[in-house]
Design a protein around this motif. Sequence first.
Motif, PDB file in Angstrom:
ATOM      1  N   ALA A  22       0.844  -1.301   0.006  1.00  0.00           N
ATOM      2  CA  ALA A  22       0.037   0.154   0.034  1.00  0.00           C
ATOM      3  C   ALA A  22       0.841   1.178   0.062  1.00  0.00           C
ATOM      4  N   ARG A  25       2.211   1.707  -3.704  1.00  0.00           N
ATOM      5  CA  ARG A  25       1.130   2.042  -4.477  1.00  0.00           C
ATOM      6  C   ARG A  25       0.744   3.518  -3.879  1.00  0.00           C
ATOM      7  N   ARG A  26       1.237   4.003  -2.776  1.00  0.00           N
ATOM      8  CA  ARG A  26       0.618   5.254  -2.391  1.00  0.00           C
ATOM      9  C   ARG A  26      -0.867   5.316  -2.156  1.00  0.00           C
ATOM     10  N   ASP A  27      -1.175   4.173  -1.207  1.00  0.00           N
ATOM     11  CA  ASP A  27      -2.725   3.773  -1.253  1.00  0.00           C
ATOM     12  C   ASP A  27      -3.210   4.516  -0.024  1.00  0.00           C
ATOM     13  N   ARG A  29      -6.137   5.453   0.937  1.00  0.00           N
ATOM     14  CA  ARG A  29      -7.561   4.894   1.356  1.00  0.00           C
ATOM     15  C   ARG A  29      -7.453   3.617   2.004  1.00  0.00           C
ATOM     16  N   PHE A  30      -6.379   2.471   1.655  1.00  0.00           N
ATOM     17  CA  PHE A  30      -6.160   1.171   2.095  1.00  0.00           C
ATOM     18  C   PHE A  30      -6.133   1.588   3.608  1.00  0.00           C
ATOM     19  N   TYR A  87      -5.755  -7.534   0.193  1.00  0.00           N
ATOM     20  CA  TYR A  87      -4.925  -6.509  -0.457  1.00  0.00           C
ATOM     21  C   TYR A  87      -3.664  -7.244  -1.144  1.00  0.00           C
ATOM     22  N   TYR A  91      -3.117  -6.915  -5.267  1.00  0.00           N
ATOM     23  CA  TYR A  91      -2.023  -6.131  -5.615  1.00  0.00           C
ATOM     24  C   TYR A  91      -0.784  -6.647  -5.483  1.00  0.00           C
TER      25      TYR A  91
END
Length: 97
Positions: A22, A25-27, A29-30, A87, A91
Amino acid sequence: MNASDLDQYPTADLQHRAFALARGRRDWRFFIDLFRHTPTALEAEDLDPDVAEIGVAIDDLTGMWREATKGEWGAAEPLARAAFIDYILKYGQDAEE
């Protein structure tokens, strides 16, 4: 690797792997979705980082979680494990190939 294989790993390993994915992915929201279910129920909806600073914001958020929970998921562990596994499956496949 499938969900049954991943379920054999300790929560800390799943967390490390999912957090690394995460973060890569610079996620944001996760992390927000996950931390809303922590024992301390961080007020994540108030956090809205600038896109250019998302990596720093993720590190700040994980630091706040560690400080507030001492790194323990408590009763939210089953939910966290499921989120980590989902996750990683979604991903993390590219990283294994």
